[in-house]
Design a protein around this motif. Structure first.
Motif, PDB file in Angstrom:
ATOM      1  N   ILE A  74       3.591  11.329   3.702  1.00  0.00           N
ATOM      2  CA  ILE A  74       3.696  12.474   2.787  1.00  0.00           C
ATOM      3  C   ILE A  74       5.091  12.525   2.153  1.00  0.00           C
ATOM      4  O   ILE A  74       5.229  12.741   0.944  1.00  0.00           O
ATOM      5  CB  ILE A  74       3.372  13.803   3.519  1.00  0.00           C
ATOM      6  N   LEU A  75       6.140  12.315   2.957  1.00  0.00           N
ATOM      7  CA  LEU A  75       7.509  12.327   2.428  1.00  0.00           C
ATOM      8  C   LEU A  75       7.733  11.163   1.462  1.00  0.00           C
ATOM      9  O   LEU A  75       8.394  11.324   0.430  1.00  0.00           O
ATOM     10  CB  LEU A  75       8.523  12.277   3.576  1.00  0.00           C
ATOM     11  N   ALA A  76       7.180   9.988   1.793  1.00  0.00           N
ATOM     12  CA  ALA A  76       7.299   8.840   0.893  1.00  0.00           C
ATOM     13  C   ALA A  76       6.560   9.110  -0.414  1.00  0.00           C
ATOM     14  O   ALA A  76       7.030   8.722  -1.486  1.00  0.00           O
ATOM     15  CB  ALA A  76       6.754   7.587   1.570  1.00  0.00           C
ATOM     16  N   ALA A  77       5.415   9.773  -0.334  1.00  0.00           N
ATOM     17  CA  ALA A  77       4.670  10.122  -1.554  1.00  0.00           C
ATOM     18  C   ALA A  77       5.510  11.023  -2.452  1.00  0.00           C
ATOM     19  O   ALA A  77       5.585  10.815  -3.666  1.00  0.00           O
ATOM     20  CB  ALA A  77       3.357  10.816  -1.189  1.00  0.00           C
ATOM     21  N   ALA A  78       6.158  12.005  -1.852  1.00  0.00           N
ATOM     22  CA  ALA A  78       7.005  12.906  -2.634  1.00  0.00           C
ATOM     23  C   ALA A  78       8.183  12.140  -3.243  1.00  0.00           C
ATOM     24  O   ALA A  78       8.576  12.408  -4.384  1.00  0.00           O
ATOM     25  CB  ALA A  78       7.504  14.037  -1.754  1.00  0.00           C
ATOM     26  N   ALA A  84       0.756  14.754  -2.954  1.00  0.00           N
ATOM     27  CA  ALA A  84       0.081  14.737  -1.653  1.00  0.00           C
ATOM     28  C   ALA A  84      -1.030  15.777  -1.655  1.00  0.00           C
ATOM     29  O   ALA A  84      -0.822  16.920  -2.075  1.00  0.00           O
ATOM     30  CB  ALA A  84       1.069  15.013  -0.539  1.00  0.00           C
ATOM     31  N   THR A  85      -2.218  15.380  -1.204  1.00  0.00           N
ATOM     32  CA  THR A  85      -3.354  16.298  -1.223  1.00  0.00           C
ATOM     33  C   THR A  85      -3.854  16.666   0.168  1.00  0.00           C
ATOM     34  O   THR A  85      -4.324  17.780   0.371  1.00  0.00           O
ATOM     35  CB  THR A  85      -4.522  15.698  -2.026  1.00  0.00           C
ATOM     36  N   ALA A 116      -3.254  10.308   5.521  1.00  0.00           N
ATOM     37  CA  ALA A 116      -2.514  11.047   4.508  1.00  0.00           C
ATOM     38  C   ALA A 116      -3.027  10.590   3.154  1.00  0.00           C
ATOM     39  O   ALA A 116      -3.155   9.393   2.917  1.00  0.00           O
ATOM     40  CB  ALA A 116      -1.020  10.786   4.626  1.00  0.00           C
ATOM     41  N   SER A 117      -3.336  11.530   2.298  1.00  0.00           N
ATOM     42  CA  SER A 117      -3.830  11.189   0.963  1.00  0.00           C
ATOM     43  C   SER A 117      -2.859  11.722  -0.080  1.00  0.00           C
ATOM     44  O   SER A 117      -2.417  12.859   0.001  1.00  0.00           O
ATOM     45  CB  SER A 117      -5.206  11.813   0.717  1.00  0.00           C
ATOM     46  N   ALA A 118      -2.564  10.853  -1.043  1.00  0.00           N
ATOM     47  CA  ALA A 118      -1.701  11.242  -2.152  1.00  0.00           C
ATOM     48  C   ALA A 118      -2.183  10.507  -3.389  1.00  0.00           C
ATOM     49  O   ALA A 118      -2.571   9.342  -3.322  1.00  0.00           O
ATOM     50  CB  ALA A 118      -0.251  10.902  -1.853  1.00  0.00           C
ATOM     51  N   HIS A 119      -2.166  11.202  -4.500  1.00  0.00           N
ATOM     52  CA  HIS A 119      -2.643  10.613  -5.744  1.00  0.00           C
ATOM     53  C   HIS A 119      -1.478  10.382  -6.686  1.00  0.00           C
ATOM     54  O   HIS A 119      -0.594  11.232  -6.809  1.00  0.00           O
ATOM     55  CB  HIS A 119      -3.674  11.534  -6.401  1.00  0.00           C
ATOM     56  N   PRO A 120      -1.489   9.243  -7.375  1.00  0.00           N
ATOM     57  CA  PRO A 120      -0.430   8.997  -8.358  1.00  0.00           C
ATOM     58  C   PRO A 120      -0.526   9.986  -9.511  1.00  0.00           C
ATOM     59  O   PRO A 120      -1.608  10.429  -9.874  1.00  0.00           O
ATOM     60  CB  PRO A 120      -0.688   7.569  -8.828  1.00  0.00           C
ATOM     61  N   ARG A 121       0.607  10.339 -10.052  1.00  0.00           N
ATOM     62  CA  ARG A 121       0.627  11.270 -11.175  1.00  0.00           C
ATOM     63  C   ARG A 121       0.214  10.580 -12.472  1.00  0.00           C
ATOM     64  O   ARG A 121      -0.341  11.197 -13.359  1.00  0.00           O
ATOM     65  CB  ARG A 121       2.005  11.890 -11.325  1.00  0.00           C
ATOM     66  N   ALA A 122       0.460   9.276 -12.575  1.00  0.00           N
ATOM     67  CA  ALA A 122       0.070   8.511 -13.768  1.00  0.00           C
ATOM     68  C   ALA A 122      -1.081   7.583 -13.402  1.00  0.00           C
ATOM     69  O   ALA A 122      -1.223   7.172 -12.254  1.00  0.00           O
ATOM     70  CB  ALA A 122       1.256   7.682 -14.265  1.00  0.00           C
ATOM     71  N   ALA A 123      -1.915   7.268 -14.390  1.00  0.00           N
ATOM     72  CA  ALA A 123      -3.074   6.406 -14.141  1.00  0.00           C
ATOM     73  C   ALA A 123      -2.642   5.000 -13.696  1.00  0.00           C
ATOM     74  O   ALA A 123      -3.211   4.435 -12.775  1.00  0.00           O
ATOM     75  CB  ALA A 123      -3.941   6.320 -15.385  1.00  0.00           C
ATOM     76  N   ALA A 124      -1.630   4.447 -14.351  1.00  0.00           N
ATOM     77  CA  ALA A 124      -1.133   3.122 -13.980  1.00  0.00           C
ATOM     78  C   ALA A 124       0.172   3.311 -13.213  1.00  0.00           C
ATOM     79  O   ALA A 124       1.182   3.739 -13.773  1.00  0.00           O
ATOM     80  CB  ALA A 124      -0.909   2.274 -15.225  1.00  0.00           C
ATOM     81  N   ARG A 129       5.851   1.617  -5.985  1.00  0.00           N
ATOM     82  CA  ARG A 129       5.618   3.006  -5.570  1.00  0.00           C
ATOM     83  C   ARG A 129       4.508   3.071  -4.521  1.00  0.00           C
ATOM     84  O   ARG A 129       4.589   3.820  -3.553  1.00  0.00           O
ATOM     85  CB  ARG A 129       5.260   3.873  -6.764  1.00  0.00           C
ATOM     86  N   GLN A 130       3.471   2.276  -4.714  1.00  0.00           N
ATOM     87  CA  GLN A 130       2.384   2.215  -3.740  1.00  0.00           C
ATOM     88  C   GLN A 130       2.893   1.638  -2.425  1.00  0.00           C
ATOM     89  O   GLN A 130       2.546   2.120  -1.352  1.00  0.00           O
ATOM     90  CB  GLN A 130       1.234   1.375  -4.295  1.00  0.00           C
ATOM     91  N   ALA A 131       3.730   0.611  -2.493  1.00  0.00           N
ATOM     92  CA  ALA A 131       4.284  -0.001  -1.279  1.00  0.00           C
ATOM     93  C   ALA A 131       5.156   0.988  -0.506  1.00  0.00           C
ATOM     94  O   ALA A 131       5.092   1.045   0.726  1.00  0.00           O
ATOM     95  CB  ALA A 131       5.084  -1.246  -1.641  1.00  0.00           C
ATOM     96  N   VAL A 132       5.958   1.775  -1.228  1.00  0.00           N
ATOM     97  CA  VAL A 132       6.797   2.779  -0.564  1.00  0.00           C
ATOM     98  C   VAL A 132       5.917   3.801   0.152  1.00  0.00           C
ATOM     99  O   VAL A 132       6.190   4.170   1.302  1.00  0.00           O
ATOM    100  CB  VAL A 132       7.744   3.467  -1.582  1.00  0.00           C
ATOM    101  N   PHE A 133       4.852   4.246  -0.507  1.00  0.00           N
ATOM    102  CA  PHE A 133       3.927   5.198   0.126  1.00  0.00           C
ATOM    103  C   PHE A 133       3.300   4.595   1.384  1.00  0.00           C
ATOM    104  O   PHE A 133       3.249   5.234   2.432  1.00  0.00           O
ATOM    105  CB  PHE A 133       2.836   5.616  -0.865  1.00  0.00           C
TER     106      PHE A 133
END
Length: 186
Positions: A74-78, A84-85, A116-124, A129-133
């Motif tokens: 969750i922290l990595a997503a932020a 984070a959802t 933990a579920s988190a959605h990207p703010r942009a489509a691409a 960023r995905q690796a950090v999450f």
């Protein structure tokens, strides 16, 4: 006649195949760490006492490891701008659910997994960023393990024996969770 139940909260809980398999790795890693620490502990009664205390801390330390891991995601997503959802701790039937801001939090009784579920703010989204999450959970477990090691290494003589044992168990559980989550299973 058998009644049909369409509500997941009311129906009899049956663990999925994935949930059944998810118990194996954490329990095996913690058992291996406990046996290693028991062998180091000393002779006879000291080993048995350490083993029994370690087993007593099994549930809370595994729960703590999963909590730290999922909060790390969750922290990595932020940090990378994801929204984070949801945060799920444990598996099995839902025990408690609530919201913290826009984050849905679920607690379940068996500390064998989390999500933990988190959605990207942009489509691409950039792959980094995905690796950090993805690595956020392992990084959080490793950070707590290193913190426990530093506590034992630098202040081990100043804290009581019981506290040292608890910190050692937390250290092994966090390290086992970090290493176990680096093993690919899909």
């Amino acid at each position: 006649p058998r009644q049909r139940c369409y509500c997941m909260g009311c129906s009899a809980y049956r663990p999925t195949r994935g949930e059944k398999g998810s118990y194996i790795l954490p329990v095996a890693l913690l058992a291996a760490a406990t046996l290693v620490m028991t062998a180091i502990a000393g002779s006879g009664a000291a080993r048995l006492g350490y083993l029994l205390r370690s087993l007593g801390f099994l549930f809370p330390t595994v729960f703590l490891a999963i909590l730290v891991h999922e909060v790390g995601h969750i922290l990595a997503a932020a940090a990378v701008g994801r929204r984070a959802t949801s945060l799920v701790i444990g598996s099995g039937r839902l025990v408690w659910a609530g919201y913290l801001g826009g984050l849905r939090i679920e607690l379940r009784p068996f500390p064998a997994s989390g999500r933990a579920s988190a959605h990207p703010r942009a489509a691409a989204e950039a792959r980094w960023r995905q690796a950090v999450f993805i690595l956020g959970g392992v990084t959080a477990n490793a950070a707590v393990a290193v913190g426990c090691w530093c506590l034992l290494h630098f202040f081990g003589d100043e804290i009581g024996r019981s506290v040292r044992e608890v910190v050692r168990i937390i250290l092994w559980t966090q390290a086992g969770c970090a290493v176990g989550n680096l093993i690919p299973f899909n």
